[in-house]
Structures are given as structure tokens and as C-alpha cells.
Enzyme design. Structure first.
Site, PDB file in Angstrom:
ATOM      1  CG  ASP A   1      -0.273  -0.202   2.536  1.00  0.00           C
ATOM      2  OD1 ASP A   1       0.983   0.021   2.654  1.00  0.00           O
ATOM      3  OD2 ASP A   1      -1.168  -0.367   3.683  1.00  0.00           O
TER       4      ASP A   1
ATOM      5  CD  GLU B   1       7.719   0.323   7.752  1.00  0.00           C
ATOM      6  OE1 GLU B   1       7.950   1.449   7.419  1.00  0.00           O
ATOM      7  OE2 GLU B   1       6.714  -0.480   7.603  1.00  0.00           O
TER       8      GLU B   1
END
Length: 296
Positions: free
Chosen positions: A76, A213
Site C-alpha cells: 500500500d 518495520e
């Protein structure tokens, strides 16, 4: 203990354990069939590190496929780097589905993973199953990715029970940018314990891999050593099983400030800009099209 160390300990005295079969490697291997999650698991058993890149169109994906990139993510992140949005939040299922299908059509070997965008799974497991099924059936991807640890546990479990491979994503989760901002996750004892719980939760729910992340390297390494599924780092140091980058950052297409964890391997923004200027100048100067570009 590493796999190679275990092999050496179990070998008879005076013998050497055989080296891993490099022909089976995710990157650089000889197999031309489509990579599956079983290949990913086997690579983890071998202690093999592997690369992952984002891709959003058939042509770019074909280049990465020919280069041997074994896993591609239709992320995304397309919202930021491909569609012009300020964040990933506005990305829709239609946009993910269309671009995922293009990436699948442009590749022959890579495992293609598609993001479930914001709003496509937060309602619960049934919504997640409906949208993940669409990406598997319509786009032809081999797996889906969704954000969240314990909060996404039931979604992951249902998808896996339905036969849909799931890649989890914890640490900084960009779809939650309005709540957490862009900052390193897992600093401090409480936050580190919470991230470890998230990692174990997605593994127990059946995820075949997990993205970490913006996580401190020491914590990402600890997570990697704790789990039996592979970890994929982005801004998480060198201790993870794999590394992923947004390809526009990697090739220097992204304008302005780029994240610290990104390494630029080319400067395609300058290359494309120079080519566009040269084309424009030749058109204005009357030197393009030349006779060799013209039909009579």
C-alpha cells in the site's frame, strides 16, 4: 544453533557435513517455477537470507523477476510513491487488486504478496477473508499481508484456516500513522515486550513470515532468534532473515527526504529527468524525429 553447526556436530569424526544445495536458493537458485511459502520456510531452515522489493506494475516487476528477486510486495506504499497520496491510508481494494494483477502478469518466478489496505480487514475476520479471497482469486497473488500483531490475531487465523498464506507486519504500521506517527517502535522494556508478544501472536496464528518495520536492531534480532518463521526487516538492522525496500527509494526515484534506513543503488530520477530534457530539446530544436525515425 545454526543449521550448519548442527549438521557439523552430527557428522562422524573426521568428516565434513555437505554444503547446502545452492540450486535451491531463493535468490540465485536454478528453479524457474513460482516460489511458494514452502520455499520460504525451507530457506529459513537453511539459514538463507533473501531480498524482497515492492512492485506496482508489470514492467518493473518483470525487471525484478529477471534479476532474481524471489518475493515482491504490492504494498500500500503505492499510495505514497505511485498514486500521489500523502499516506497509505486512502489506498483502496480496487487499486490494490488492479496493480497486484499487473505485477502477477509481469512475473514468472517471484512470490507475489499483496497488502490488505486500511479499512479492508479492521472490521473483523470475515471482512478480511472476503477481501483476501478477492486478491487471491482476481489478482492471482500467492499471499496477502496485513498489519498488526495481537489485534489482528483472529483475522490471520481465519485466513490461514481458509488456505490463504498471510505475511504479518508489526513495529511501525503505516496504516496507523494517524495514531502512532512515524517513529521507531519497541524502545523501552514495555514496548519491547509488547512487540515480542505481537511477533509470537502472529506466528501462533499461522503467519508464514513477519515484517519488522522501524524496530531497534537488537530487538529485531531477538525476535528473529525467538521465532521459527522468517522475519523481514525494513529499518530493523541486519539481524533479520530478509530485507525489504520500497523500490522507488532503492533506485532513487523518490523525491525529497528519504528514510535513513534506505540505501540508494541508482539515481533514476536524474536519469529520467535528463532523458526528458534531451527529448524536449531535440523536439524544440527540430532534430527529432530524424530521418531514421521517419516513414515515407
Amino acid at each position: 544453533m545454526s543449521l550448519s553447526a548442527a549438521q557439523n556436530q552430527s557428522s562422524p569424526a573426521g568428516t565434513t557435513a555437505s554444503a547446502p544445495d545452492s540450486s535451491k536458493a531463493l535468490y540465485g537458485g536454478k528453479s524457474t517455477r513460482r516460489i511458494t511459502i514452502h520455499d520460504i520456510a525451507a530457506a529459513t531452515e537453511r539459514g538463507e537470507k533473501w531480498p524482497m522489493l515492492t512492485a506496482y506494475d508489470a514492467m518493473t516487476a518483470s525487471v525484478f523477476d529477471e534479476a532474481g528477486i524471489p518475493v515482491m510486495l504490492v504494498g500500500d506504499s503505492m499510495g505514497n510513491v505511485h498514486l500521489g497520496y500523502e499516506t497509505t491510508v486512502p489506498v483502496t481494494m480496487d487499486e490494490i487488486a488492479i496493480l497486484s494483477a499487473a505485477v502477477v502478469r509481469g512475473t514468472k518466478r517471484a512470490l507475489i504478496v499483496a497488502d490488505l489496505p486500511f479499512g479492508s480487514y479492521q472490521e473483523g475476520p470475515v471482512q478480511a477473508l472476503r477481501n483476501a479471497t478477492r486478491l487471491i482469486k482476481e489478482s492471482g497473488v500467492g499471499a496477502v499481508k496485513l498489519e498488526g500483531g495481537e489485534r489482528s490475531l483472529e483475522q490471520i487465523r481465519l485466513l490461514v484456516e481458509a488456505g490463504i498464506p498471510v505475511m504479518a507486519h508489526i513495529g511501525l504500521t503505516p496504516q496507523s500513522v494517524n495514531a502512532m506517527g512515524y517513529r521507531v517502535q519497541g524502545r523501552g522494556d514495555e514496548a519491547a515486550h509488547r512487540l515480542l508478544r505481537d511477533a509470537k501472536a502472529v506466528q501462533d496464528a499461522g503467519a508464514f513470515a513477519v515484517v519488522l518495520e522501524l524496530v531497534p536492531e537488537e530487538l529485531a534480532t531477538q525476535v528473529t532468534q525467538t521465532l521459527h518463521i522468517p522475519t523481514i526487516g525494513i529499518g530493523a538492522g541486519a539481524g533479520t532473515d530478509a530485507q525489504v525496500l520500497v523500490y522507488t527509494d532503492m533506485v532513487g526515484l523518490t523525491g525529497g527526504k528519504v528514510p535513513r534506513f534506505t540505501k540508494q543503488y541508482a539515481n533514476l530520477r536524474q536519469v529520467l529527468g535528463d532523458a526528458a530534457k534531451e527529448f524536449a530539446e531535440e523536439v524544440v530544436g527540430g532534430t527529432f524525429p530524424a530521418p531514421e525515425h521517419t516513414f515515407h
